[in-house]
Design a protein around this motif. Structure first.
Motif, PDB file in Angstrom:
ATOM      1  N   PHE A  97      14.992  28.329  39.319  1.00 11.27           N
ATOM      2  CA  PHE A  97      14.210  28.811  40.453  1.00 11.27           C
ATOM      3  C   PHE A  97      12.869  29.317  39.916  1.00 11.27           C
ATOM      4  CE2 PHE A  97      18.591  28.931  41.638  1.00 11.27           C
ATOM      5  CZ  PHE A  97      18.620  28.581  42.986  1.00 11.27           C
ATOM      6  N   ALA A  98      11.787  28.817  40.495  1.00  4.71           N
ATOM      7  CA  ALA A  98      10.452  29.130  39.976  1.00  4.71           C
ATOM      8  C   ALA A  98       9.556  29.678  41.089  1.00  4.71           C
ATOM      9  CB  ALA A  98       9.811  27.885  39.366  1.00  4.71           C
ATOM     10  N   PHE A  99       8.613  30.526  40.687  1.00  2.00           N
ATOM     11  CA  PHE A  99       7.598  31.029  41.612  1.00  2.00           C
ATOM     12  C   PHE A  99       6.339  31.322  40.810  1.00  2.00           C
ATOM     13  CE2 PHE A  99       9.663  34.718  39.875  1.00  2.00           C
ATOM     14  CZ  PHE A  99       8.664  35.651  39.709  1.00  2.00           C
ATOM     15  N   SER A 100       5.208  31.305  41.492  1.00  2.00           N
ATOM     16  CA  SER A 100       3.933  31.598  40.826  1.00  2.00           C
ATOM     17  C   SER A 100       3.052  32.465  41.714  1.00  2.00           C
ATOM     18  CB  SER A 100       3.202  30.290  40.482  1.00  2.00           C
ATOM     19  OG  SER A 100       2.960  29.534  41.662  1.00  2.00           O
ATOM     20  N   LEU A 141      29.975  29.319  38.935  1.00  2.00           N
ATOM     21  CA  LEU A 141      28.589  29.775  38.798  1.00  2.00           C
ATOM     22  C   LEU A 141      28.467  30.697  37.598  1.00  2.00           C
ATOM     23  CD1 LEU A 141      26.089  30.828  41.504  1.00  2.00           C
ATOM     24  CD2 LEU A 141      26.521  32.381  39.608  1.00  2.00           C
ATOM     25  N   ALA A 142      27.434  30.494  36.790  1.00  2.00           N
ATOM     26  CA  ALA A 142      27.181  31.340  35.629  1.00  2.00           C
ATOM     27  C   ALA A 142      25.686  31.633  35.559  1.00  2.00           C
ATOM     28  CB  ALA A 142      27.642  30.647  34.343  1.00  2.00           C
ATOM     29  N   PRO A 143      25.273  32.850  35.929  1.00  2.00           N
ATOM     30  CA  PRO A 143      23.854  33.208  35.802  1.00  2.00           C
ATOM     31  C   PRO A 143      23.445  33.203  34.335  1.00  2.00           C
ATOM     32  CG  PRO A 143      25.041  34.776  37.195  1.00  2.00           C
ATOM     33  CD  PRO A 143      26.071  33.943  36.489  1.00  2.00           C
ATOM     34  N   GLN A 144      22.235  32.758  34.070  1.00  2.00           N
ATOM     35  CA  GLN A 144      21.739  32.729  32.692  1.00  2.00           C
ATOM     36  C   GLN A 144      20.968  34.013  32.387  1.00  2.00           C
ATOM     37  OE1 GLN A 144      20.239  29.001  31.127  1.00  2.00           O
ATOM     38  NE2 GLN A 144      18.435  30.034  30.291  1.00  2.00           N
ATOM     39  N   LEU A 145      21.233  34.560  31.216  1.00  2.00           N
ATOM     40  CA  LEU A 145      20.485  35.727  30.776  1.00  2.00           C
ATOM     41  C   LEU A 145      19.068  35.290  30.410  1.00  2.00           C
ATOM     42  CD1 LEU A 145      23.183  37.471  28.554  1.00  2.00           C
ATOM     43  CD2 LEU A 145      22.474  38.093  30.870  1.00  2.00           C
ATOM     44  N   GLU A 146      18.078  35.905  31.046  1.00  2.00           N
ATOM     45  CA  GLU A 146      16.692  35.510  30.871  1.00  2.00           C
ATOM     46  C   GLU A 146      15.914  36.604  30.157  1.00  2.00           C
ATOM     47  OE1 GLU A 146      15.660  32.625  31.756  1.00  2.00           O
ATOM     48  OE2 GLU A 146      16.996  31.880  33.321  1.00  2.00           O
ATOM     49  N   HIS A 148       5.651  28.481  47.271  1.00  2.00           N
ATOM     50  CA  HIS A 148       7.040  28.702  47.634  1.00  2.00           C
ATOM     51  C   HIS A 148       7.866  29.067  46.405  1.00  2.00           C
ATOM     52  CE1 HIS A 148       6.376  25.715  51.212  1.00  2.00           C
ATOM     53  NE2 HIS A 148       5.803  26.890  51.399  1.00  2.00           N
ATOM     54  N   VAL A 149       9.090  29.559  46.663  1.00  2.00           N
ATOM     55  CA  VAL A 149      10.084  29.648  45.598  1.00  2.00           C
ATOM     56  C   VAL A 149      10.808  28.307  45.587  1.00  2.00           C
ATOM     57  CG1 VAL A 149      12.199  30.747  44.812  1.00  2.00           C
ATOM     58  CG2 VAL A 149      10.363  32.140  45.755  1.00  2.00           C
ATOM     59  N   THR A 150      10.751  27.588  44.472  1.00  2.00           N
ATOM     60  CA  THR A 150      11.305  26.244  44.403  1.00  2.00           C
ATOM     61  C   THR A 150      12.518  26.210  43.478  1.00  2.00           C
ATOM     62  OG1 THR A 150       9.832  25.655  42.568  1.00  2.00           O
ATOM     63  CG2 THR A 150       9.038  25.227  44.798  1.00  2.00           C
ATOM     64  N   VAL A 151      13.311  25.126  43.608  1.00  2.00           N
ATOM     65  CA  VAL A 151      14.462  24.937  42.735  1.00  2.00           C
ATOM     66  C   VAL A 151      14.365  23.555  42.098  1.00  2.00           C
ATOM     67  CG1 VAL A 151      15.916  24.070  44.619  1.00  2.00           C
ATOM     68  CG2 VAL A 151      16.976  24.994  42.550  1.00  2.00           C
ATOM     69  N   THR A 152      14.688  23.493  40.799  1.00  2.00           N
ATOM     70  CA  THR A 152      14.669  22.244  40.052  1.00  2.00           C
ATOM     71  C   THR A 152      15.950  22.141  39.220  1.00  2.00           C
ATOM     72  OG1 THR A 152      12.259  22.406  39.862  1.00  2.00           O
ATOM     73  CG2 THR A 152      13.357  20.831  38.430  1.00  2.00           C
ATOM     74  N   PRO A 153      16.644  21.005  39.263  1.00  2.00           N
ATOM     75  CA  PRO A 153      16.376  19.855  40.107  1.00  2.00           C
ATOM     76  C   PRO A 153      16.769  20.136  41.550  1.00  2.00           C
ATOM     77  CG  PRO A 153      18.418  19.540  38.918  1.00  2.00           C
ATOM     78  CD  PRO A 153      17.834  20.824  38.400  1.00  2.00           C
ATOM     79  N   ASP A 154      16.246  19.318  42.466  1.00  2.00           N
ATOM     80  CA  ASP A 154      16.593  19.494  43.876  1.00  2.00           C
ATOM     81  C   ASP A 154      17.656  18.483  44.300  1.00  2.00           C
ATOM     82  OD1 ASP A 154      15.143  17.190  43.848  1.00  2.00           O
ATOM     83  OD2 ASP A 154      13.599  17.858  45.251  1.00  2.00           O
ATOM     84  N   ALA A 155      18.322  17.868  43.316  1.00  2.00           N
ATOM     85  CA  ALA A 155      19.425  16.933  43.586  1.00  2.00           C
ATOM     86  C   ALA A 155      20.510  17.160  42.546  1.00  2.00           C
ATOM     87  CB  ALA A 155      18.926  15.487  43.549  1.00  2.00           C
ATOM     88  N   THR A 208      17.316  31.170  35.983  1.00  2.00           N
ATOM     89  CA  THR A 208      18.194  30.002  35.893  1.00  2.00           C
ATOM     90  C   THR A 208      19.655  30.384  36.083  1.00  2.00           C
ATOM     91  OG1 THR A 208      16.640  29.048  34.310  1.00  2.00           O
ATOM     92  CG2 THR A 208      18.797  28.026  34.438  1.00  2.00           C
ATOM     93  N   MET A 209      20.418  29.457  36.666  1.00  2.00           N
ATOM     94  CA  MET A 209      21.864  29.618  36.769  1.00  2.00           C
ATOM     95  C   MET A 209      22.534  28.251  36.688  1.00  2.00           C
ATOM     96  SD  MET A 209      22.560  30.347  40.838  1.00  2.00           S
ATOM     97  CE  MET A 209      21.522  31.804  40.915  1.00  2.00           C
ATOM     98  N   GLN A 210      23.759  28.246  36.161  1.00  2.00           N
ATOM     99  CA  GLN A 210      24.551  27.022  36.132  1.00  2.00           C
ATOM    100  C   GLN A 210      25.548  27.060  37.281  1.00  2.00           C
ATOM    101  OE1 GLN A 210      27.828  26.428  33.263  1.00  2.00           O
ATOM    102  NE2 GLN A 210      26.756  24.595  32.575  1.00  2.00           N
TER     103      GLN A 210
END
Length: 223
Positions: free
Chosen positions: A49-52, A74-79, A31-38, A114-116
């Motif tokens: 957000f991670a995927f493999s 919201l602030a997207p992170q430059l990756e 799946h596409v997951t999100v961390t943390p989930d709380a 990643t995003m804040q």
């Protein structure tokens, strides 16, 4: 006959248990997951957000993450390796953030974006979904499914990443960061970085050894 049958049944049951234990995390990793989930309402959280995997075996070219209601900032992170586009940012909070890979991510390789975000106060007690469209060289997957009442979310084929938002604690600071959240972040960082723990322990041992050597030398000189 009974004595030979029981070991076979035990072996069969054990093998089935092992297969289930292995299959569960493999299914989750698909799946596409999100961390943390709380997270905490009124506080800032950095969501990863991670995927493999790709779409079947096709490499991933982009992730488009829909921004739900209830986000105050919201602030997207430059990756590195990704081009980031915030759709609708001119009108305030972006409605979608699109991460496009500079080079398609091959199936079987893990990657993250990643995003804040800052969750609004009225999201407390809710599970906030971040629908994701994963586009690939061939095909795409919409990670948008939400479990109905009484439905097991683990049985969904393409679940949307969810973040459960809790109410801010009574001892939260004025800047929106609670002490409980800071402690949780520190604990998570410590657990996630065993190398740092080993280095700290090594430094402590080295310091004690140096102190012992200094004391012994002092005694030798006095004698």
């Amino acid at each position: 006959m009974k004595n030979s049958t029981h070991p076979r049944l035990l072996l069969t049951g054990a093998a089935a248990g092992i297969l289930l234990a292995v299959a569960a995390p493999l299914a989750a990793s698909a799946h596409v997951t999100v961390t943390p989930d709380a997270a905490t309402a009124g506080d800032y959280s950095v969501l990863t957000f991670a995927f493999s995997h790709g779409c079947e075996d096709s490499p991933t070219t982009s992730l488009a993450i829909d921004v739900p209601e209830g986000i105050d900032a919201l602030a997207p992170q430059l990756e590195p390796g990704w081009t980031v586009e915030a759709v609708g940012a001119d009108a305030g909070i972006p409605t979608r953030v699109i991460y496009t890979a500079d080079t398609p991510v091959e199936n079987g390789f893990r990657s993250t974006v990643t995003m804040q975000v800052k969750f609004a106060e009225d999201t407390a007690g809710e599970a906030v979904a971040f629908p994701v469209v994963q586009s690939c060289v061939e095909g795409e997957t919409d990670w948008v499914e939400l479990a109905a009442d009484g439905e097991d979310p683990h049985e969904l084929d393409a679940p949307a990443p969810l973040v459960t938002v809790a109410a801010a604690s009574a001892d939260a600071h004025g800047d929106g960061h609670s002490s409980a959240g800071a402690e949780a972040t520190a604990a998570a960082s410590t657990e996630a970085d065993p190398v740092a723990r080993w280095l700290a322990a090594g430094a402590l041992v080295a310091g004690l050894a140096a102190l012992a050597v200094a004391v012994l030398r002092g005694r030798t000189r006095r004698s």
